[in-house]
Design a protein around this motif. Structure first.
Motif, short mmCIF file in Angstrom:
data_model
loop_
_atom_site.label_atom_id
_atom_site.label_comp_id
_atom_site.label_asym_id
_atom_site.label_seq_id
_atom_site.Cartn_x
_atom_site.Cartn_y
_atom_site.Cartn_z
N VAL A 94 6.60 -13.11 -47.67
CA VAL A 94 6.78 -14.52 -48.02
C VAL A 94 7.07 -15.34 -46.78
O VAL A 94 6.57 -16.46 -46.61
N SER A 95 7.87 -14.80 -45.85
CA SER A 95 8.19 -15.55 -44.63
C SER A 95 6.96 -15.76 -43.76
O SER A 95 6.88 -16.75 -43.03
N GLU A 96 5.97 -14.85 -43.84
CA GLU A 96 4.75 -15.00 -43.07
C GLU A 96 3.88 -16.13 -43.60
O GLU A 96 3.08 -16.73 -42.87
N MET A 97 4.01 -16.43 -44.89
CA MET A 97 3.09 -17.36 -45.54
C MET A 97 3.51 -18.82 -45.37
O MET A 97 2.75 -19.73 -45.68
N ALA A 98 4.70 -19.06 -44.87
CA ALA A 98 5.15 -20.44 -44.67
C ALA A 98 4.36 -21.10 -43.55
O ALA A 98 4.03 -20.47 -42.55
N GLU A 99 4.05 -22.39 -43.72
CA GLU A 99 3.34 -23.15 -42.69
C GLU A 99 4.14 -24.39 -42.33
O GLU A 99 4.99 -24.86 -43.10
N TRP A 100 3.87 -24.91 -41.13
CA TRP A 100 4.56 -26.12 -40.67
C TRP A 100 3.69 -27.34 -40.94
O TRP A 100 2.48 -27.31 -40.77
N ASP A 101 4.35 -28.43 -41.33
CA ASP A 101 3.72 -29.74 -41.28
C ASP A 101 3.94 -30.21 -39.84
O ASP A 101 5.03 -30.69 -39.49
N VAL A 102 2.91 -30.05 -38.99
CA VAL A 102 3.09 -30.22 -37.54
C VAL A 102 3.62 -31.59 -37.15
O VAL A 102 4.54 -31.69 -36.36
N PRO A 103 3.07 -32.71 -37.68
CA PRO A 103 3.61 -34.02 -37.30
C PRO A 103 5.10 -34.15 -37.63
O PRO A 103 5.89 -34.68 -36.83
N LEU A 104 5.50 -33.67 -38.84
CA LEU A 104 6.92 -33.76 -39.20
C LEU A 104 7.78 -32.84 -38.34
O LEU A 104 8.90 -33.20 -37.94
N LEU A 105 7.26 -31.66 -38.03
CA LEU A 105 8.00 -30.73 -37.16
C LEU A 105 8.22 -31.36 -35.79
O LEU A 105 9.33 -31.33 -35.24
N ASN A 106 7.14 -31.93 -35.22
CA ASN A 106 7.27 -32.54 -33.90
C ASN A 106 8.25 -33.71 -33.91
O ASN A 106 9.01 -33.91 -32.96
N GLU A 107 8.24 -34.46 -34.99
CA GLU A 107 9.18 -35.59 -35.10
C GLU A 107 10.62 -35.09 -35.11
O GLU A 107 11.49 -35.67 -34.44
N GLU A 108 10.86 -34.03 -35.85
CA GLU A 108 12.21 -33.46 -35.90
C GLU A 108 12.63 -32.91 -34.54
O GLU A 108 13.76 -33.10 -34.09
N LEU A 109 11.70 -32.20 -33.89
CA LEU A 109 12.02 -31.63 -32.58
C LEU A 109 12.27 -32.72 -31.54
O LEU A 109 13.16 -32.59 -30.69
N GLU A 110 11.50 -33.80 -31.61
CA GLU A 110 11.70 -34.91 -30.68
C GLU A 110 13.07 -35.54 -30.88
O GLU A 110 13.75 -35.91 -29.93
N ASP A 111 13.48 -35.70 -32.16
CA ASP A 111 14.81 -36.25 -32.44
C ASP A 111 15.90 -35.37 -31.84
O ASP A 111 16.86 -35.87 -31.24
N LEU A 112 15.75 -34.06 -32.00
CA LEU A 112 16.74 -33.14 -31.45
C LEU A 112 16.73 -33.15 -29.94
O LEU A 112 17.77 -33.01 -29.29
N LEU A 113 15.55 -33.30 -29.35
CA LEU A 113 15.44 -33.35 -27.90
C LEU A 113 16.20 -34.55 -27.34
O LEU A 113 16.88 -34.45 -26.32
N GLU A 114 16.08 -35.68 -28.01
CA GLU A 114 16.80 -36.88 -27.56
C GLU A 114 18.30 -36.70 -27.66
O GLU A 114 19.07 -37.34 -26.93
N LEU A 115 18.75 -35.81 -28.55
CA LEU A 115 20.18 -35.53 -28.70
C LEU A 115 20.63 -34.40 -27.78
O LEU A 115 21.75 -33.91 -27.90
#
Length: 361
Positions: A94-115
């Protein structure tokens, strides 16, 4: 279906990995360790009534490497042996089957990067994908690929007028400085201490990201008292080319940091005598330098190689002072001023052991 979960703390020594576990997980252990250090142990292991792991082999390995004595567990005593076997495979699948919504992932990572929250330590690549509307034409894509190659090898920072020797090692300026305290690079972003210096005497995977994004990390190191240049490993069984490459990378990061205004103490490392042909290139004379004594007392051969390199370093560079990380060893530093810094991880483990009443184990 009613499912009353009970979480209990179990001694690690009482838990048994499943001998036929088909999941290969060694590559993820480092990231799980970082997660546990940052957030605590938030996901319990699932075990059977005999203490055999059903799910959580990676977390168990990480806990062992962190020196933990017990971990939270859920005992799945409501499952039959056949159900346990099926659940073990199903959970991993089941863990292998999960996929990322890339735009939303990048947005979250960018927010964390700024912090200033460092997600590289959990295995995230911060090289964000461009949205479709910004994709270039074919010629632009080729130019972008060339630029990516430049960035991958940090060629934009290479200055042919500031190198020395046949291997073109970047030159570092001399420094006259003694840090009051040193903290590992892996603690830099999450436990800022502007009075401390940053050292890289940790496993290479903890700081490879400095080479991948030097501008991001070096800029943040300007907020600290000083930094030691990265201690990229020189293993004896490495090909010579890799040893040259790791010395080059250490020098270039140091040069970049000096250009940013950091107080940079060069780290000196070597391996067999043949590495003396390049491992001292680019280092300043009559300067503060740093060396490590971690692990050199485990074998006579290692200690002999270390002493030979020290003799050569003192002869060639005539250091004003030496920052020794990892404790004292029997060696005559001649007239050189020496400052010792203990390995904080080792010291912390010793302290925890005493507090846990296990000093005599």
């Amino acid at each position: 279906m009613e499912n009353n979960l009970m979480i209990t703390m179990r001694p690690i020594r009482s838990l048994k990995p499943y001998k036929k576990n088909p999941r290969i997980n060694d590559g993820a252990v480092a990231y799980v360790k970082s997660s546990i250090q940052e957030f605590g142990f938030k996901v319990p292991l699932v075990i059977d009534s005999k203490g055999v792991i059903i799910t959580g082999h990676t977390r168990l390995k990480a806990a062992k490497e962190l020196g933990m004595k017990e971990v939270p567990c859920i005992v799945a005593d409501d499952l039959s042996p056949d159900q346990i076997k099926a659940f073990r495979l199903a959970d991993n699948k089941v863990s292998e089957m999960a996929e990322w919504d890339v735009p939303l992932l990048n947005e979250e990572l960018e927010d964390l990067l700024e912090l200033n929250f460092d997600m590289d330590q959990f295995g995230f690549d911060l090289d964000f994908d461009l949205p479709p509307e910004t994709q270039e034409s074919s010629e632009e894509e080729k130019e972008n690929a060339r630029m990516n190659t430049m960035h991958q090898y940090n060629l934009e920072y290479f200055d042919a007028d500031r190198v020395v020797g046949w291997h073109q090692m970047p030159v570092l300026a001399a420094v006259d400085h003694v840090p009051r305290r040193l903290i590992g690079f892996n603690y830099m972003l999450n436990t800022p201490d502007p009075d401390a210096g940053i050292h890289f005497y940790v496993d290479d995977y903890q700081f490879e990201r400095v080479w991948q994004r030097p501008d991001f990390y070096v800029e943040r190191m300007t907020e600290f008292d000083c930094m030691l240049t990265p201690d990229f490993s020189l293993y004896m069984d490495m090909p010579r080319a890799m040893k040259v490459w790791n010395i080059y990378r250490s020098r270039l990061i140091g040069q970049i940091a000096q250009d940013y205004g950091c107080v940079v103490i060069p780290t000196v490392s070597w391996a067999e005598q043949e590495t003396f042909d390049f491992c001292f290139d680019g280092l300043p004379e009559n300067s503060t330098l740093s060396i490590s004594t971690i692990g050199i007392k485990r074998a006579e051969e290692s200690f002999a190689i270390w002493k030979a390199g020290m003799d050569e370093m003192i002869r060639r560079l005539k250091p004003k002072r030496i920052i020794v990380y990892g404790g004292q060893v029997e060696y005559d530093y001649q007239d050189t001023e020496v400052h010792y810094f203990e390995n904080e991880v080792t010291e912390r483990m010793k302290t925890n052991k005493v507090r846990g009443g296990e000093k005599n184990d």
